[in-house]
Design a protein around this motif. Structure first.
Motif, PDB file in Angstrom:
ATOM      1  N   MET A   1       0.589   2.352 -13.802  1.00  0.00           N
ATOM      2  CA  MET A   1       1.194   3.229 -12.795  1.00  0.00           C
ATOM      3  C   MET A   1       0.944   4.697 -13.124  1.00  0.00           C
ATOM      4  O   MET A   1       0.640   5.496 -12.235  1.00  0.00           O
ATOM      5  CB  MET A   1       2.694   2.965 -12.684  1.00  0.00           C
ATOM      6  CG  MET A   1       3.025   1.696 -11.956  1.00  0.00           C
ATOM      7  SD  MET A   1       4.768   1.502 -11.596  1.00  0.00           S
ATOM      8  CE  MET A   1       5.437   1.230 -13.211  1.00  0.00           C
TER       9      MET A   1
ATOM     10  N   VAL B   1      -1.267   7.462 -10.846  1.00  0.00           N
ATOM     11  CA  VAL B   1      -0.772   8.745 -10.352  1.00  0.00           C
ATOM     12  C   VAL B   1      -1.711   9.876 -10.776  1.00  0.00           C
ATOM     13  O   VAL B   1      -1.990  10.791 -10.004  1.00  0.00           O
ATOM     14  CB  VAL B   1       0.662   9.011 -10.855  1.00  0.00           C
ATOM     15  CG1 VAL B   1       1.100  10.434 -10.567  1.00  0.00           C
ATOM     16  CG2 VAL B   1       1.626   8.027 -10.220  1.00  0.00           C
TER      17      VAL B   1
ATOM     18  N   ARG C   1      -0.847   7.772  -4.042  1.00  0.00           N
ATOM     19  CA  ARG C   1       0.447   7.325  -3.512  1.00  0.00           C
ATOM     20  C   ARG C   1       0.601   5.811  -3.552  1.00  0.00           C
ATOM     21  O   ARG C   1       1.672   5.300  -3.252  1.00  0.00           O
ATOM     22  CB  ARG C   1       0.636   7.851  -2.100  1.00  0.00           C
ATOM     23  CG  ARG C   1      -0.359   7.289  -1.120  1.00  0.00           C
ATOM     24  CD  ARG C   1      -0.145   7.841   0.278  1.00  0.00           C
ATOM     25  NE  ARG C   1      -1.106   7.282   1.193  1.00  0.00           N
ATOM     26  CZ  ARG C   1      -2.219   7.877   1.581  1.00  0.00           C
ATOM     27  NH1 ARG C   1      -2.507   9.073   1.129  1.00  0.00           N
ATOM     28  NH2 ARG C   1      -3.050   7.297   2.412  1.00  0.00           N
ATOM     29  N   ASP C   2      -0.423   5.074  -3.927  1.00  0.00           N
ATOM     30  CA  ASP C   2      -0.351   3.615  -3.971  1.00  0.00           C
ATOM     31  C   ASP C   2       0.226   3.067  -5.279  1.00  0.00           C
ATOM     32  O   ASP C   2       0.212   1.866  -5.503  1.00  0.00           O
ATOM     33  CB  ASP C   2      -1.750   3.017  -3.756  1.00  0.00           C
ATOM     34  CG  ASP C   2      -2.260   3.239  -2.346  1.00  0.00           C
ATOM     35  OD1 ASP C   2      -1.426   3.415  -1.441  1.00  0.00           O
ATOM     36  OD2 ASP C   2      -3.488   3.226  -2.164  1.00  0.00           O
ATOM     37  N   PHE C   3       0.755   3.937  -6.143  1.00  0.00           N
ATOM     38  CA  PHE C   3       1.314   3.457  -7.405  1.00  0.00           C
ATOM     39  C   PHE C   3       2.502   2.538  -7.180  1.00  0.00           C
ATOM     40  O   PHE C   3       2.800   1.685  -8.015  1.00  0.00           O
ATOM     41  CB  PHE C   3       1.703   4.621  -8.316  1.00  0.00           C
ATOM     42  CG  PHE C   3       2.978   5.309  -7.912  1.00  0.00           C
ATOM     43  CD1 PHE C   3       4.177   4.953  -8.500  1.00  0.00           C
ATOM     44  CD2 PHE C   3       2.977   6.313  -6.956  1.00  0.00           C
ATOM     45  CE1 PHE C   3       5.356   5.581  -8.132  1.00  0.00           C
ATOM     46  CE2 PHE C   3       4.135   6.941  -6.584  1.00  0.00           C
ATOM     47  CZ  PHE C   3       5.330   6.578  -7.172  1.00  0.00           C
ATOM     48  N   TRP C   4       3.175   2.657  -6.041  1.00  0.00           N
ATOM     49  CA  TRP C   4       4.326   1.795  -5.756  1.00  0.00           C
ATOM     50  C   TRP C   4       3.913   0.333  -5.660  1.00  0.00           C
ATOM     51  O   TRP C   4       4.712  -0.559  -5.945  1.00  0.00           O
ATOM     52  CB  TRP C   4       5.037   2.249  -4.482  1.00  0.00           C
ATOM     53  CG  TRP C   4       4.244   2.054  -3.239  1.00  0.00           C
ATOM     54  CD1 TRP C   4       3.411   2.950  -2.659  1.00  0.00           C
ATOM     55  CD2 TRP C   4       4.191   0.877  -2.433  1.00  0.00           C
ATOM     56  NE1 TRP C   4       2.838   2.416  -1.539  1.00  0.00           N
ATOM     57  CE2 TRP C   4       3.299   1.136  -1.372  1.00  0.00           C
ATOM     58  CE3 TRP C   4       4.798  -0.370  -2.488  1.00  0.00           C
ATOM     59  CZ2 TRP C   4       3.015   0.191  -0.405  1.00  0.00           C
ATOM     60  CZ3 TRP C   4       4.504  -1.299  -1.510  1.00  0.00           C
ATOM     61  CH2 TRP C   4       3.630  -1.022  -0.488  1.00  0.00           C
ATOM     62  N   LYS C   5       2.671   0.061  -5.283  1.00  0.00           N
ATOM     63  CA  LYS C   5       2.203  -1.319  -5.196  1.00  0.00           C
ATOM     64  C   LYS C   5       2.170  -1.960  -6.578  1.00  0.00           C
ATOM     65  O   LYS C   5       2.478  -3.146  -6.726  1.00  0.00           O
ATOM     66  CB  LYS C   5       0.820  -1.378  -4.549  1.00  0.00           C
ATOM     67  CG  LYS C   5       0.829  -0.939  -3.107  1.00  0.00           C
ATOM     68  CD  LYS C   5      -0.570  -0.917  -2.528  1.00  0.00           C
ATOM     69  CE  LYS C   5      -0.570  -0.376  -1.119  1.00  0.00           C
ATOM     70  NZ  LYS C   5      -1.920  -0.259  -0.574  1.00  0.00           N
TER      71      LYS C   5
ATOM     72  N   ALA D   1       4.202  -1.111  -8.966  1.00  0.00           N
ATOM     73  CA  ALA D   1       5.610  -1.307  -9.305  1.00  0.00           C
ATOM     74  C   ALA D   1       6.159  -2.577  -8.662  1.00  0.00           C
ATOM     75  O   ALA D   1       6.890  -3.340  -9.308  1.00  0.00           O
ATOM     76  CB  ALA D   1       6.426  -0.096  -8.871  1.00  0.00           C
ATOM     77  N   VAL D   2       5.815  -2.824  -7.420  1.00  0.00           N
ATOM     78  CA  VAL D   2       6.272  -4.042  -6.738  1.00  0.00           C
ATOM     79  C   VAL D   2       5.698  -5.272  -7.435  1.00  0.00           C
ATOM     80  O   VAL D   2       6.398  -6.268  -7.652  1.00  0.00           O
ATOM     81  CB  VAL D   2       5.881  -4.011  -5.239  1.00  0.00           C
ATOM     82  CG1 VAL D   2       6.098  -5.352  -4.586  1.00  0.00           C
ATOM     83  CG2 VAL D   2       6.668  -2.935  -4.529  1.00  0.00           C
TER      84      VAL D   2
END
Length: 52
Positions: free
Chosen positions: A14, A18, A31-35, A37-38
């Motif tokens: 992650m 970033v 901005r795709d770092f949340w994927k 995390a999920v």
């Protein structure tokens, strides 16, 4: 031990995402770092379910 190592690897992924995107399918932008995390949350839930 394995779950801690997995958590560290995913946190590093992650952070790298970033700083500089990994350019993998679905991870082309910062901005795709949340994927990641999920995916990490789902994987940790799976390890908790598998443990005896």
């Amino acid at each position: 031990m394995m779950s801690k190592a997995l958590a560290v690897i995913l946190l590093l992924a992650m952070a790298i995402q970033v700083i500089r995107p990994l350019n993998l399918p679905g991870l082309r932008h910062r901005r795709d770092f949340w994927k990641i995390a999920v995916f990490a949350i789902a994987l940790m839930m799976l390890t908790v379910l598998i443990r005896p």
